[in-house]
Enzyme design. Structure first.
Site, PDB file in Angstrom:
ATOM      1  N   VAL A 290      15.949  20.396 -24.540  1.00 12.47           N
ATOM      2  CA  VAL A 290      16.556  19.062 -24.772  1.00 12.47           C
ATOM      3  C   VAL A 290      15.808  18.659 -26.174  1.00 12.47           C
ATOM      4  O   VAL A 290      14.587  18.516 -26.243  1.00 12.47           O
ATOM      5  CB  VAL A 290      16.061  18.023 -23.784  1.00 12.47           C
ATOM      6  CG1 VAL A 290      16.690  16.717 -23.982  1.00 12.47           C
ATOM      7  CG2 VAL A 290      17.131  18.508 -22.406  1.00 12.47           C
TER       8      VAL A 290
ATOM      9  N   HIS B 130      13.268  30.662  22.308  1.00 10.61           N
ATOM     10  CA  HIS B 130      14.701  30.917  21.958  1.00 10.61           C
ATOM     11  C   HIS B 130      15.696  29.821  22.287  1.00 10.61           C
ATOM     12  O   HIS B 130      15.579  29.389  23.619  1.00 10.61           O
ATOM     13  CB  HIS B 130      15.103  32.208  22.410  1.00 10.61           C
ATOM     14  CG  HIS B 130      16.594  32.771  22.478  1.00 10.61           C
ATOM     15  ND1 HIS B 130      16.943  33.178  21.066  1.00 10.61           N
ATOM     16  CD2 HIS B 130      17.639  32.523  23.141  1.00 10.61           C
ATOM     17  CE1 HIS B 130      18.221  33.290  21.124  1.00 10.61           C
ATOM     18  NE2 HIS B 130      18.717  32.976  22.197  1.00 10.61           N
TER      19      HIS B 130
ATOM     20  N   HIS C  32      -0.170  15.972   0.034  1.00 10.44           N
ATOM     21  CA  HIS C  32      -0.980  16.448   1.082  1.00 10.44           C
ATOM     22  C   HIS C  32      -2.092  17.194   0.471  1.00 10.44           C
ATOM     23  O   HIS C  32      -3.249  17.069   1.197  1.00 10.44           O
ATOM     24  CB  HIS C  32       0.084  17.585   1.964  1.00 10.44           C
ATOM     25  CG  HIS C  32       0.942  18.403   1.202  1.00 10.44           C
ATOM     26  ND1 HIS C  32       2.054  18.097   0.773  1.00 10.44           N
ATOM     27  CD2 HIS C  32       0.665  19.851   0.960  1.00 10.44           C
ATOM     28  CE1 HIS C  32       2.585  19.024   0.276  1.00 10.44           C
ATOM     29  NE2 HIS C  32       1.826  20.187   0.343  1.00 10.44           N
TER      30      HIS C  32
ATOM     31  N   LEU D 272       0.817  -1.287   0.064  1.00 10.80           N
ATOM     32  CA  LEU D 272       0.079   0.091  -0.115  1.00 10.80           C
ATOM     33  C   LEU D 272       0.724   1.064  -0.012  1.00 10.80           C
ATOM     34  O   LEU D 272       2.133   1.132   0.246  1.00 10.80           O
ATOM     35  CB  LEU D 272      -0.829   0.082   1.116  1.00 10.80           C
ATOM     36  CG  LEU D 272      -1.969  -1.289   1.257  1.00 10.80           C
ATOM     37  CD1 LEU D 272      -2.551  -1.217   2.801  1.00 10.80           C
ATOM     38  CD2 LEU D 272      -2.987  -0.995   0.214  1.00 10.80           C
ATOM     39  N   GLY D 273       0.053   2.508  -0.203  1.00  9.40           N
ATOM     40  CA  GLY D 273       0.981   3.767  -0.158  1.00  9.40           C
ATOM     41  C   GLY D 273       1.249   4.248  -1.408  1.00  9.40           C
ATOM     42  O   GLY D 273       1.668   5.461  -1.377  1.00  9.40           O
TER      43      GLY D 273
END
EC number: 1.8.1.4
Length: 462
Positions: A233, A441, A318, A38-39
């Site tokens: 190209v 900081h 995303h 998967l993925g």
């Protein structure tokens, strides 16, 4: 014939996130995937493996250039390419198995094989046909190429082949100075290859802020990448012992050739929809070969939706994830929505480059009055301590209202820093809101605050 509320075709970031959200919202869900894992492209041959190689090669760069300065002495590490590939493959395995676990946890059926849609409401996989009230196409994209350039994944490779070369190339030619070309070009340059990047347009990463692009090109040049812009190209040939790339310079039409062990074609991607049977169904397509959808991801066929790289918009994992969640919520009777004005983009080189919202060029073209707040990482204590002081943060705000319109960062952890600006923009924040928010900081994030301060009375450390 098994019946589902939703069948998602494709298990990339858009597809698997969509399937999980559908299941969470009480819909009986299945996901069709033809790969062994998967993925999708992202986890198997894209985002995740490329980040593994970027991380490994950056560690090598640090050992060669910065360790001794910090009192870490010894011979720089040697590159074991086989072991680096094994590390990359282990990272892929951990992530893809994680999605398999999430499917089981959420009771999502993984239908293994390649899908077609013989008629509305039906999905055929192999010899089996499944019924669904709603079908969501999340089949992603594949590498595109140029006329005269044929990818063989051995000598002339796409990003897929570039992630798994059998040996390190001494000379690499990259066609295209976009995100993929520059990330993978950086990997091989750090590992010792001589890298030449050919870009048709006049700047790297077309579409990003012009000032960022100029700075980015300069920093990449310092890292050893030769970048030739305005290069059209003509062809790439795989010969017996090498490859030969022929290109013309647009400014004077002069022809040039460059040799390489490997040529990486990184000229963009195109929707992958083959085998689905969309033509026979009568699915409306855009001129660019994407699936046409309305604002709610519906196609012109009842019960058929599409998201991610297969439809219009930036080809970002995303963005696909957000669309996956939105369409799932719409199908569950909720108000799914994606704010396309606040989708960040990141280039994972070193330094990283990140952007959200509008560029100066876009604001000028729109005739909008704006102000600029900039801060260099040279003024950031943490960045200087970490040998990461190259780059700057730029925030663009409305001249009258101070509302944040966009932000552009080149520097350490830019891909993480951009998100506080994304959150601010989601809430319609002003630059002053960001400037008045306390930042720890020493952190890189202080540079973001300083850039916000620069939209007002001025930064403190500049």
């Amino acid at each position: 014939m098994t019946s589902y509320d939703v069948i998602v075709i494709g298990s990339g970031p858009g597809g698997y996130v969509c399937a999980i959200r559908c299941a969470q919202l009480g819909l009986k869900t299945a996901c069709v995937e033809g790969r062994e894992t998967l993925g999708g492209t992202c986890l198997n041959v894209g985002c995740i493996p490329s980040k593994a190689l970027l991380h490994a090669s950056h560690q090598l760069h640090e050992s060669q250039h910065n360790f001794e300065k910090m009192g870490l002495k010894g011979a720089p590490p040697k590159v074991d390419w086989k072991q680096m590939q094994a590390y990359k493959d282990d990272v892929i395995g951990q992530n893809t198995k994680g999605i398999e676990f999430l499917f089981k946890k959420n009771k999502i059926d993984w239908i293994k094989g390649w899908a077609s849609i013989p008629e509305p409401g039906l999905v055929k996989v192999g010899e089996d046909t499944h019924k669904a009230k709603n079908i969501i196409i999340a089949t992603g994209s594949e590498p595109s190429t140029l006329p005269g350039v044929e990818i063989d994944e051995k000598v002339i490779v796409s990003s897929t082949g570039a992630l798994s070369l059998p040996k390190m190339p001494k000379k690499l030619v990259v066609i295209g100075a976009g995100v993929i070309g520059l990330e993978l070009g950086s990997v091989y340059a750090r590992l010792g290859a001589e890298v030449t990047v050919l870009e048709y347009l006049d700047q790297v990463t077309p579409g990003i802020d012009t000032e960022i692009a100029r700075s980015f090109r300069s920093l990449l040049k310092k890292q050893g990448l030769e970048i030739i812009t305005g290069a059209a190209v003509q062809s790439a040939e795989a010969l017996k012992t090498k490859a030969k790339v022929t290109y013309k310079l647009r400014k004077d039409d002069s022809e040039h050739q460059v040799d390489a062990d490997v040529v990486l074609v990184a000229t963009g991607r195109k929707p992958y929809t083959q085998g689905l049977g969309l033509d026979a169904l009568g699915v409306e397509m855009t001129k660019r070969g994407q699936i046409a959808t309305d604002a709610h991801y519906k196609t012109n066929i009842a019960g058929l939706y599409a998201i991610g790289d297969a439809i219009e918009g930036p080809m970002l994992a995303h963005k696909a994830e957000d669309e996956g969640m939105a369409v799932a919520e719409i199908l569950a009777g909720q108000a799914g929505h994606v704010n396309y004005d606040v989708i960040p983009g990141v280039i994972y080189t070193h330094p990283e480059v990140a952007a959200v919202g509008q560029t100066e060029d876009q604001l000028k073209e729109a005739g909008r009055a704006y102000k600029v707040g900039k801060f260099s990482f040279m003024g950031n204590g943490r960045a200087k301590a970490n040998f990461a002081a190259d780059g700057f943060v730029k925030i663009l705000a409305d001249a009258e209202t101070d509302r944040i319109l966009g932000a552009h960062i080149i520097g350490p952890a830019a891909g993480d820093l951009i998100h506080e600006i994304c959150v601010a923009m989601e809430f319609g924040a002003a630059a002053e809101d960001l400037a008045r928010t306390c930042h720890a900081h020493p952190t890189y994030s202080e540079a973001v605050r300083e850039a916000a301060l620069a939209c007002g009375d001025g930064p403190i450390h500049s």
